[in-house]
Design a protein around this motif. Structure first.
Motif, short mmCIF file in Angstrom:
data_model
loop_
_atom_site.label_atom_id
_atom_site.label_comp_id
_atom_site.label_asym_id
_atom_site.label_seq_id
_atom_site.Cartn_x
_atom_site.Cartn_y
_atom_site.Cartn_z
N HIS A 1 17.22 10.29 1.66
CA HIS A 1 16.19 10.22 2.52
C HIS A 1 14.92 10.30 1.76
N VAL A 2 15.00 11.19 0.82
CA VAL A 2 13.73 11.60 -0.29
C VAL A 2 13.58 10.15 -1.27
N ALA A 3 14.54 9.53 -1.49
CA ALA A 3 14.36 8.42 -2.32
C ALA A 3 13.62 7.22 -1.35
N LEU A 4 13.98 7.10 -0.07
CA LEU A 4 13.45 6.19 0.74
C LEU A 4 11.75 6.60 0.99
N LEU A 5 11.49 7.90 1.00
CA LEU A 5 10.29 8.36 1.51
C LEU A 5 9.45 8.19 -0.15
N ALA A 6 9.90 8.31 -1.11
CA ALA A 6 9.30 8.20 -2.33
C ALA A 6 9.01 6.64 -2.60
N ASP A 7 9.69 5.80 -2.23
CA ASP A 7 9.70 4.12 -2.22
C ASP A 7 8.16 4.01 -1.46
N LEU A 8 8.21 4.60 -0.20
CA LEU A 8 7.14 4.51 0.91
C LEU A 8 5.75 5.06 0.15
N ALA A 9 5.99 5.99 -0.46
CA ALA A 9 4.72 6.91 -1.11
C ALA A 9 4.37 6.05 -2.21
N THR A 10 4.96 5.15 -2.80
CA THR A 10 4.67 4.60 -4.20
C THR A 10 4.58 3.22 -3.81
N GLY A 11 4.38 2.58 -2.63
CA GLY A 11 4.24 1.23 -2.28
C GLY A 11 5.50 0.50 -2.45
N GLN A 12 6.79 0.90 -2.95
CA GLN A 12 7.81 0.21 -3.52
C GLN A 12 8.74 -0.55 -2.34
N CYS A 13 8.20 0.00 -1.11
CA CYS A 13 8.80 -0.57 0.06
C CYS A 13 7.83 -0.45 1.24
N LYS B 1 0.78 -1.26 0.08
CA LYS B 1 0.09 -0.06 -0.04
C LYS B 1 0.80 1.28 0.11
N PRO B 2 0.65 2.03 -0.88
CA PRO B 2 1.14 3.48 -0.84
C PRO B 2 0.99 4.20 0.52
N LEU B 3 2.04 4.86 1.05
CA LEU B 3 1.64 5.64 2.22
C LEU B 3 1.47 7.15 2.10
N HIS B 4 0.75 7.40 3.04
CA HIS B 4 0.50 9.17 3.13
C HIS B 4 1.71 9.58 3.95
N ILE B 5 2.63 10.46 3.34
CA ILE B 5 3.89 10.77 4.04
C ILE B 5 3.52 12.12 4.77
N GLY B 6 4.11 12.15 6.03
CA GLY B 6 4.01 13.52 7.05
C GLY B 6 5.27 13.88 7.02
N LEU B 7 5.46 15.35 6.97
CA LEU B 7 6.84 16.00 6.90
C LEU B 7 6.75 17.00 7.94
N ILE B 8 7.79 17.02 8.89
CA ILE B 8 7.73 18.15 9.92
C ILE B 8 8.83 19.22 9.27
N GLY B 9 8.19 20.20 9.03
CA GLY B 9 9.06 21.31 8.04
C GLY B 9 9.33 22.51 8.88
N GLY B 10 9.78 23.48 8.25
CA GLY B 10 10.13 24.83 9.08
C GLY B 10 11.51 24.82 9.59
N ILE B 11 12.17 24.04 9.55
CA ILE B 11 13.56 23.97 10.12
C ILE B 11 14.78 23.33 9.15
N GLY B 12 15.06 24.34 8.20
CA GLY B 12 14.46 25.49 7.91
C GLY B 12 13.49 25.57 6.89
N VAL B 13 12.94 26.97 6.41
CA VAL B 13 11.94 26.98 5.41
C VAL B 13 12.50 26.65 3.93
N ALA B 14 13.59 26.78 3.78
CA ALA B 14 14.51 26.39 2.35
C ALA B 14 14.58 25.09 2.48
N ALA B 15 14.78 24.29 3.51
CA ALA B 15 14.97 22.90 3.35
C ALA B 15 13.78 22.26 3.25
N THR B 16 12.63 22.76 3.71
CA THR B 16 11.46 22.06 3.46
C THR B 16 10.83 22.33 2.13
N VAL B 17 11.13 23.31 1.36
CA VAL B 17 10.92 23.74 0.05
C VAL B 17 11.74 22.62 -0.82
#
Length: 235
Positions: free
Chosen positions: A216-228, A3-19
């Motif tokens: 990190h993003v690659a792992l989150l993308a795999d979770l978001a698309t059900g590849q892991c 199942k693809p997962l709904h990803i939650g991000l804690i952002g703002g630390i800092g803003v540029a990184a979140t973007v």
């Protein structure tokens, strides 16, 4: 496929990184042929800086916890902290988190080993450089410019808060990377601070650069698309 997962991000630390997380995660999920379910909450970078410098892990974890509660209420299946510096209290946060936390540090060790990197040079917060990524690298040796940690750490903090990189700051970081390759034997320089893309994007420093954010993003993308699945991360 799971199942693809709904990803939650804690952002703002800092803003540029979140973007940058948002940009790269959406691109990575699209490249995998998926559709991204994402919710972002905003943390306070000044709180993080204060607690990080004081090594007040319990206090920062207590600030993360209600943000993770909000992500869970929004339907997220897991959460991630969009700052390697913000991982200094990862275990304390994990212990009280309402959602599974996806570490940005844990995947790096295996990635470096798979790439055949014996030694990596670190740029990031004072704590990241001083502890060698929190002492969590077991397959690869981490080095830093010990005499310059305070200067580099302060410059990184200033850049992260401002959300922009001056030419002087860029020159400082590029030179630090070159010195770790030349003097410390680093096979690559790791951008172990999410906002360092402000300094290094579009540059050709003459040495290999690895952005920890991309791992990190690659792992989150795999979770978001059900590849892991989440169970794959603990098996």
């Amino acid at each position: 496929m799971v199942k693809p997962l709904h990803i939650g991000l804690i952002g703002g630390i800092g803003v540029a990184a979140t973007v940058v997380y948002y940009q790269r995660l959406t691109k990575a999920v699209e490249a995998r042929g998926g559709k991204l379910e994402l919710t972002i909450v905003h943390a306070d970078v000044q709180d993080l800086i204060r607690n990080n410098l004081a090594d007040n892990r319990t206090a920062q974890a207590a600030l993360y916890a209600p943000l993770i509660d909000r992500l869970k209420a929004a339907g997220c299946d897991c959460a991630a902290i969009t700052s390697l510096g913000g991982h200094f209290c990862f275990e304390e946060t994990k212990a009280i988190s309402a959602l599974p936390l996806i570490s940005a540090v844990t995947p790096l060790d295996s990635y470096f080993a798979a790439e055949g990197l014996g030694t990596v040079g670190l740029l990031g917060t004072r704590v990241v450089m001083r502890t060698g990524l929190y002492g969590q690298l077991t397959k690869t040796r981490a080095v830093a410019l010990e005499d310059d940690i305070e200067t580099l750490g302060q410059s990184y903090q200033d850049m992260a808060v401002a959300g922009m990189c001056s030419e002087a700051q860029r020159a400082l970081f590029l030179d630090a990377g070159a010195r770790m390759v030349r003097d410390k034997g680093a096979d690559a320089v790791v951008l172990a601070g999410t906002d360092l893309n402000l300094a290094f994007d579009g540059q050709s420093p003459g040495y290999r650069v690895i952005d920890a954010l991309d791992v990190h993003v690659a792992l989150l993308a795999d979770l978001a698309t059900g590849q892991c699945n989440l169970s794959d991360l603990t098996s």
